[in-house]
Design a protein around this motif. Structure first.
Motif, PDB file in Angstrom:
ATOM      1  N   ASP A  56      38.059  35.253  34.968  1.00  0.00           N
ATOM      2  CA  ASP A  56      39.453  35.701  34.851  1.00  0.00           C
ATOM      3  C   ASP A  56      40.203  34.878  33.811  1.00  0.00           C
ATOM      4  O   ASP A  56      40.913  35.431  32.972  1.00  0.00           O
ATOM      5  CB  ASP A  56      40.160  35.607  36.205  1.00  0.00           C
TER       6      ASP A  56
ATOM      7  N   ASP B 192      42.520  33.696  44.633  1.00  0.00           N
ATOM      8  CA  ASP B 192      43.146  35.006  44.418  1.00  0.00           C
ATOM      9  C   ASP B 192      44.574  34.868  43.908  1.00  0.00           C
ATOM     10  O   ASP B 192      45.028  35.676  43.093  1.00  0.00           O
ATOM     11  CB  ASP B 192      43.117  35.832  45.702  1.00  0.00           C
ATOM     12  N   VAL B 193      45.281  33.843  44.352  1.00  0.00           N
ATOM     13  CA  VAL B 193      46.645  33.620  43.874  1.00  0.00           C
ATOM     14  C   VAL B 193      46.612  33.138  42.424  1.00  0.00           C
ATOM     15  O   VAL B 193      47.408  33.603  41.594  1.00  0.00           O
ATOM     16  CB  VAL B 193      47.399  32.628  44.786  1.00  0.00           C
TER      17      VAL B 193
ATOM     18  N   GLN C 130      41.832  36.193  30.194  1.00  0.00           N
ATOM     19  CA  GLN C 130      43.245  36.054  29.827  1.00  0.00           C
ATOM     20  C   GLN C 130      43.410  35.375  28.468  1.00  0.00           C
ATOM     21  O   GLN C 130      44.491  35.420  27.882  1.00  0.00           O
ATOM     22  CB  GLN C 130      44.014  35.266  30.897  1.00  0.00           C
TER      23      GLN C 130
ATOM     24  N   MET D  68      44.417  33.863  40.191  1.00  0.00           N
ATOM     25  CA  MET D  68      44.107  35.020  39.350  1.00  0.00           C
ATOM     26  C   MET D  68      45.267  36.001  39.271  1.00  0.00           C
ATOM     27  O   MET D  68      45.408  36.710  38.279  1.00  0.00           O
ATOM     28  CB  MET D  68      42.833  35.699  39.856  1.00  0.00           C
ATOM     29  N   SER D  69      46.127  36.008  40.273  1.00  0.00           N
ATOM     30  CA  SER D  69      47.263  36.934  40.255  1.00  0.00           C
ATOM     31  C   SER D  69      48.317  36.544  39.225  1.00  0.00           C
ATOM     32  O   SER D  69      49.108  37.382  38.806  1.00  0.00           O
ATOM     33  CB  SER D  69      47.898  37.041  41.644  1.00  0.00           C
ATOM     34  N   PHE D  70      48.350  35.262  38.815  1.00  0.00           N
ATOM     35  CA  PHE D  70      49.352  34.872  37.818  1.00  0.00           C
ATOM     36  C   PHE D  70      48.754  34.202  36.580  1.00  0.00           C
ATOM     37  O   PHE D  70      49.481  33.680  35.732  1.00  0.00           O
ATOM     38  CB  PHE D  70      50.454  33.999  38.444  1.00  0.00           C
ATOM     39  N   SER D  71      47.442  34.285  36.395  1.00  0.00           N
ATOM     40  CA  SER D  71      46.816  33.658  35.228  1.00  0.00           C
ATOM     41  C   SER D  71      47.283  34.285  33.911  1.00  0.00           C
ATOM     42  O   SER D  71      47.450  33.587  32.912  1.00  0.00           O
ATOM     43  CB  SER D  71      45.298  33.708  35.339  1.00  0.00           C
TER      44      SER D  71
END
Length: 89
Positions: free
Chosen positions: A62, A27-28, A66, A30-33
């Motif tokens: 994800d 989850d982390v 991006q 994906m939060s900054f990808s």
């Protein structure tokens, strides 16, 4: 020449890197990808690991969303690492 930084996520990056490595929860990652994609040089690699098997497909999707291309996915027991590359543009 190699410069290694330890920082809170991508806060310390002020020059586009060739490589970003993140051994952290899915989850982390994906939060900054999206930010990783913007920062990394064209042709650069984003190596992610520490991903539980159940989150593999979600992280892959994800990264592709991006703009990354998946180079390799490595499985070791219930843990996954994904190597992704930013296209040359």
């Amino acid at each position: 020449r190699i410069t290694v930084l330890e920082a809170h996520l991508l806060d310390a990056i002020d020059v586009p890197p060739d490589l970003i490595i993140a051994n952290i929860l899915a989850d982390v990652i994906m939060s900054f990808s999206k930010d990783a994609f913007k920062l990394i040089k064209p042709g650069g690699l984003f190596i992610t690991s520490g991903i539980i098997l159940q989150k593999r497909d979600e992280v892959r999707e994800d990264l592709i969303a991006q703009g990354f291309e998946i180079v390799e996915t490595v499985l070791m027991e219930d843990w996954v690492a994904i190597i992704a590359r930013k296209g040359r543009g």
